[in-house]
Design a protein around this motif. Structure first.
Motif, PDB file in Angstrom:
ATOM      1  N   ALA A  51       0.860  -1.340   0.069  1.00  0.00           N
ATOM      2  CA  ALA A  51       0.153  -0.079  -0.045  1.00  0.00           C
ATOM      3  C   ALA A  51       0.762   1.209   0.414  1.00  0.00           C
ATOM      4  CB  ALA A  51      -0.668  -0.154   1.546  1.00  0.00           C
ATOM      5  N   VAL A  52       1.817   1.612   0.271  1.00  0.00           N
ATOM      6  CA  VAL A  52       3.282   2.426   0.719  1.00  0.00           C
ATOM      7  C   VAL A  52       3.106   2.329  -0.464  1.00  0.00           C
ATOM      8  CG1 VAL A  52       5.116   3.127   1.697  1.00  0.00           C
ATOM      9  CG2 VAL A  52       3.313   2.343   3.277  1.00  0.00           C
ATOM     10  N   THR A  53       3.728   1.968  -0.878  1.00  0.00           N
ATOM     11  CA  THR A  53       4.656   1.914  -2.658  1.00  0.00           C
ATOM     12  C   THR A  53       3.221   2.719  -3.301  1.00  0.00           C
ATOM     13  OG1 THR A  53       3.861  -0.061  -3.289  1.00  0.00           O
ATOM     14  CG2 THR A  53       6.533  -0.063  -2.103  1.00  0.00           C
ATOM     15  N   SER A  54       2.240   2.353  -3.699  1.00  0.00           N
ATOM     16  CA  SER A  54       1.841   2.581  -4.825  1.00  0.00           C
ATOM     17  C   SER A  54       1.192   4.076  -4.215  1.00  0.00           C
ATOM     18  CB  SER A  54       0.025   1.569  -4.475  1.00  0.00           C
ATOM     19  OG  SER A  54       0.991   0.479  -4.416  1.00  0.00           O
ATOM     20  N   THR A  55       1.276   4.786  -2.659  1.00  0.00           N
ATOM     21  CA  THR A  55       0.155   5.750  -2.293  1.00  0.00           C
ATOM     22  C   THR A  55       1.844   7.116  -2.442  1.00  0.00           C
ATOM     23  OG1 THR A  55      -1.208   4.969  -0.300  1.00  0.00           O
ATOM     24  CG2 THR A  55      -0.002   7.330  -0.510  1.00  0.00           C
ATOM     25  N   ALA A  91       0.510  16.386  -2.139  1.00  0.00           N
ATOM     26  CA  ALA A  91       0.483  14.846  -3.227  1.00  0.00           C
ATOM     27  C   ALA A  91       0.624  13.465  -2.521  1.00  0.00           C
ATOM     28  CB  ALA A  91       1.279  14.603  -4.984  1.00  0.00           C
ATOM     29  N   ILE A  92       1.106  12.553  -1.852  1.00  0.00           N
ATOM     30  CA  ILE A  92       0.791  12.052  -1.092  1.00  0.00           C
ATOM     31  C   ILE A  92      -0.644  11.906  -0.531  1.00  0.00           C
ATOM     32  CG2 ILE A  92       1.563  10.705   0.105  1.00  0.00           C
ATOM     33  CD1 ILE A  92       4.523  10.662  -0.712  1.00  0.00           C
ATOM     34  N   ILE A  93      -0.958  13.076   0.364  1.00  0.00           N
ATOM     35  CA  ILE A  93      -1.581  13.112   1.067  1.00  0.00           C
ATOM     36  C   ILE A  93      -2.984  13.166  -0.025  1.00  0.00           C
ATOM     37  CG2 ILE A  93      -3.000  14.737   3.346  1.00  0.00           C
ATOM     38  CD1 ILE A  93       0.068  15.481   3.970  1.00  0.00           C
ATOM     39  N   LEU A  94      -3.027  14.097  -0.779  1.00  0.00           N
ATOM     40  CA  LEU A  94      -3.643  14.341  -1.853  1.00  0.00           C
ATOM     41  C   LEU A  94      -4.098  13.200  -2.634  1.00  0.00           C
ATOM     42  CD1 LEU A  94      -6.443  15.301  -3.133  1.00  0.00           C
ATOM     43  CD2 LEU A  94      -5.158  16.607  -4.865  1.00  0.00           C
ATOM     44  N   GLY A  95      -3.855  12.096  -3.143  1.00  0.00           N
ATOM     45  CA  GLY A  95      -4.171  10.637  -3.664  1.00  0.00           C
ATOM     46  C   GLY A  95      -4.357   9.546  -2.342  1.00  0.00           C
ATOM     47  N   ASN A 154       3.585  19.479  -5.244  1.00  0.00           N
ATOM     48  CA  ASN A 154       4.540  19.218  -3.909  1.00  0.00           C
ATOM     49  C   ASN A 154       4.452  17.765  -3.290  1.00  0.00           C
ATOM     50  OD1 ASN A 154       4.751  18.624  -1.010  1.00  0.00           O
ATOM     51  ND2 ASN A 154       6.279  19.331  -1.395  1.00  0.00           N
ATOM     52  N   ARG A 155       5.989  16.756  -3.109  1.00  0.00           N
ATOM     53  CA  ARG A 155       5.098  15.563  -2.744  1.00  0.00           C
ATOM     54  C   ARG A 155       4.331  15.350  -1.991  1.00  0.00           C
ATOM     55  NH1 ARG A 155       8.254  11.679   0.396  1.00  0.00           N
ATOM     56  NH2 ARG A 155       8.135   9.730  -0.933  1.00  0.00           N
ATOM     57  N   THR A 156       4.751  15.573  -0.660  1.00  0.00           N
ATOM     58  CA  THR A 156       4.402  15.366   0.608  1.00  0.00           C
ATOM     59  C   THR A 156       2.151  16.417   0.371  1.00  0.00           C
ATOM     60  OG1 THR A 156       6.111  15.965   1.973  1.00  0.00           O
ATOM     61  CG2 THR A 156       3.200  15.862   3.081  1.00  0.00           C
ATOM     62  N   ALA A 190      -1.163   5.410   8.989  1.00  0.00           N
ATOM     63  CA  ALA A 190       0.079   5.031   8.534  1.00  0.00           C
ATOM     64  C   ALA A 190       0.155   5.035   7.516  1.00  0.00           C
ATOM     65  CB  ALA A 190       0.061   3.261   9.450  1.00  0.00           C
ATOM     66  N   VAL A 191      -0.744   4.203   6.105  1.00  0.00           N
ATOM     67  CA  VAL A 191       0.541   4.088   5.163  1.00  0.00           C
ATOM     68  C   VAL A 191       1.072   5.367   4.856  1.00  0.00           C
ATOM     69  CG1 VAL A 191      -0.374   3.651   2.636  1.00  0.00           C
ATOM     70  CG2 VAL A 191      -0.910   2.163   4.139  1.00  0.00           C
ATOM     71  N   ILE A 192      -0.221   6.532   4.397  1.00  0.00           N
ATOM     72  CA  ILE A 192       0.402   8.056   4.303  1.00  0.00           C
ATOM     73  C   ILE A 192       1.477   8.863   4.642  1.00  0.00           C
ATOM     74  CG2 ILE A 192      -1.020  10.555   4.571  1.00  0.00           C
ATOM     75  CD1 ILE A 192      -3.849   9.464   3.607  1.00  0.00           C
ATOM     76  N   VAL A 193       1.650   8.688   6.267  1.00  0.00           N
ATOM     77  CA  VAL A 193       2.351   8.824   6.890  1.00  0.00           C
ATOM     78  C   VAL A 193       3.827   8.352   5.939  1.00  0.00           C
ATOM     79  CG1 VAL A 193       3.257   9.249   9.492  1.00  0.00           C
ATOM     80  CG2 VAL A 193       1.196   9.740   8.644  1.00  0.00           C
ATOM     81  N   THR A 194       3.351   6.977   6.293  1.00  0.00           N
ATOM     82  CA  THR A 194       5.295   5.819   5.410  1.00  0.00           C
ATOM     83  C   THR A 194       5.198   6.604   4.865  1.00  0.00           C
ATOM     84  OG1 THR A 194       3.966   4.011   7.405  1.00  0.00           O
ATOM     85  CG2 THR A 194       5.943   3.595   5.830  1.00  0.00           C
ATOM     86  N   ALA A 195       4.375   6.485   3.429  1.00  0.00           N
ATOM     87  CA  ALA A 195       4.967   6.973   2.384  1.00  0.00           C
ATOM     88  C   ALA A 195       5.374   8.469   2.585  1.00  0.00           C
ATOM     89  CB  ALA A 195       3.476   6.922   1.193  1.00  0.00           C
ATOM     90  N   ILE A 196       5.820   9.481   3.000  1.00  0.00           N
ATOM     91  CA  ILE A 196       5.264  10.509   3.300  1.00  0.00           C
ATOM     92  C   ILE A 196       7.067  10.719   3.307  1.00  0.00           C
ATOM     93  CG2 ILE A 196       5.267  12.980   4.527  1.00  0.00           C
ATOM     94  CD1 ILE A 196       2.442  12.696   4.098  1.00  0.00           C
TER      95      ILE A 196
END
Length: 487
Positions: free
Chosen positions: A130-134, A152-156, A148-150, A367-373
């Motif tokens: 899930a993290v890698t997809s996010t 974008a990750i939060i939005l998606g 901005n990368r962060t 948790a996935v979003i935080v880890t992805a960031i």
């Protein structure tokens, strides 16, 4: 870009609307986690293809085509082979078990509490998937909005978490069907022919590129073998894939619907490699192969079409992300948290279980979003996930399905020895090395065979109950008539 922006915004709004509609259908544990086990062949095939063909298969598949030519199709091709093998040889038996997780299957087969340990391994795999997809949202939204990368990750990630939390598997199934259609139109019907035409056709591509780009084995035999070991076998045992098998209405849907989806994957694999090869002709000096998809879309496609193809990339990422998220939450709640609390996992009070599973999706999503960031290296994260999955769980799962002499002690030894070996070997050889999964899998197999043969055979009563479940005679279905099937 106004038209392209409009296409993307409408698409994202539609995903949220699907989540709201799915919430009205997901009123029981079965409806929420496995869509009531009543998907017909059309929806089953579409959603299965959607989940296995994610951002790595789309953006990464084109990148491999850019780097290696037609042989870059092998990664996605082995995913399709794994799905075909699962559908033809195992899916009917898996669907008849009427469970919710892989760990529940292990407990049924071995008659012991193997669930927590195997659940932890499966949870780590689904979380990292899930993290890698996010993380992939950052690439797509950067092309679209220079975001901005962060952000974008939060939005998606927030959109996926929202519709997954609202309606569970029903929302994910509905959105995946839309995503399957968008990917088919965007990648196969639009981007593929346009890319080939812009590159001057196949004759021009052959004239401008080295002959190795058209060698089907150009990527290397060892690489292909590793892809088979990780992705083909990974398709056989992943919770995200099994949870989709659990949604099938019956044996025939699981077998033939999955076969159609696997065949679609093979076509998609070749399409991605061809698009990447065309991009190599058009842009021979890109700094990163993974930039090939975004570059050819941004520079070569007309207005409107560009928005649809970028929506297709979003669809690919979202389908895998949402599937991995619900799998991660299901394992965390049913295999780890409930067992640690001593809850038997009965199906009573299903409305309360819906609320509990919904809460777990929300928590795991955050948790996935935080880890992805926080994480930067997507390839390493995905490699760790698949190495743990294959090295730790492949042998006890397939052993349980194929070898009646396997015991719970052998299964636990296999999980622990394989998992520890993979982690230790990754520390020694490096995360991206091939040796960890090779030797880890051999260690897992040796432990399973040796310990199973050295311990008493599984209780005949447990094996008899197991055979009853494999035959489809379960407490859940006894004395009930089939439910109408959604197509």
């Amino acid at each position: 870009m106004a038209v392209d922006y409009t296409v993307i915004v409408v698409y994202l709004a539609g995903m949220l609307a699907m989540g709201w509609w799915g919430m009205r259908r997901a009123r029981s544990k079965s409806e929420f986690l496995v869509a009531g086990r009543r998907l017909g062949p059309v929806m089953y095939s579409g959603t299965m293809a959607a989940i296995v063909l994610g951002g790595a298969s789309t953006i990464g598949g084109v990148g491999l085509g850019y780097q290696y030519g037609l042989s870059g199709a092998w990664m996605v091709f082995t995913i399709g082979l794994g799905l075909l093998a699962l559908s033809v040889f195992f899916s009917a038996r898996i669907a008849r078990l009427k469970v919710y997780t892989v760990s529940e299957m292990l407990d049924l087969r071995y008659g012991g509490r193997a669930g927590v340990i195997s659940g932890v391994v499966m949870w780590a795999y689904t979380l990292m998937l899930a993290v890698t997809s996010t993380i992939a949202y950052a690439t797509i939204f950067d092309v679209l909005f220079d975001m901005n990368r962060t952000v974008a990750i939060i939005l998606g990630g927030s959109i996926v978490v929202a519709y997954s939390t609202l309606g569970g598997m029903w929302s994910i199934t509905l959105t995946d069907m839309v995503q399957f259609v968008v990917k088919t139109i965007g990648v196969l019907l639009l981007l593929l022919p346009i890319a080939v035409v812009k590159a001057g056709g196949f004759s021009e591509m052959k004239a401008k590129l080295p002959t190795g780009y058209f060698d089907p084995l150009g990527i290397g035999g060892e690489t292909i073998f590793t892809y088979v070991l990780i992705y083909t076998f990974g398709m056989l045992i992943g919770q995200d894939i099994w949870q989709r098998v659990f949604t099938a209405r019956g044996d025939r849907t699981a077998k033939w619907g999955g076969t159609v989806a696997g065949t679609y994957c093979l076509v998609y694999a070749l399409a991605g490699a061809v698009i990447g090869t065309a991009a190599k002709v058009l842009y021979p000096n890109l700094a990163s192969a993974d930039a090939a998809f975004a570059t050819i879309v941004k520079d070569e496609l007309p207005v409107g079409v560009r928005g649809l193809v970028l929506a297709a990339a979003l669809a690919a990422v979202m389908s895998t992300s949402s599937g991995a998220l619900i799998a991660c939450a299901t394992v965390a709640n049913n295999d780890i948290w409930s067992r640690l609390r001593g809850v038997a996992g009965a199906d009573g009070e299903e409305r309360d279980e819906v609320r509990g599973n919904r809460l777990f999706i929300l928590v795991m999503g955050v948790a996935v979003i935080v880890t992805a960031i926080a994480l930067n290296n997507v390839v390493e994260a995905l490699t760790v996930a698949y190495n743990l999955l294959v090295g730790g769980l492949l042998v006890p799962i397939l052993g349980g399905l194929l070898w009646k002499r396997g015991t719970v002690q052998g299964a636990l030894a296999s999980v622990v020895v394989g998992g520890v070996a993979v982690i230790g070997l990754m520390a020694g050889y490096g995360i991206l090395a091939n040796e960890p999964v090779y030797y880890g899998l051999l260690a897992s197999l040796a432990a399973y065979l040796a310990v199973s043969l050295a311990t008493p055979a599984t209780d005949p009563a447990v094996l008899a109950a197991w055979r009853e479940r494999l035959a489809g005679r379960t407490p859940e279905t006894a004395g009930t008539s089939p439910v109408p099937v959604s197509q």
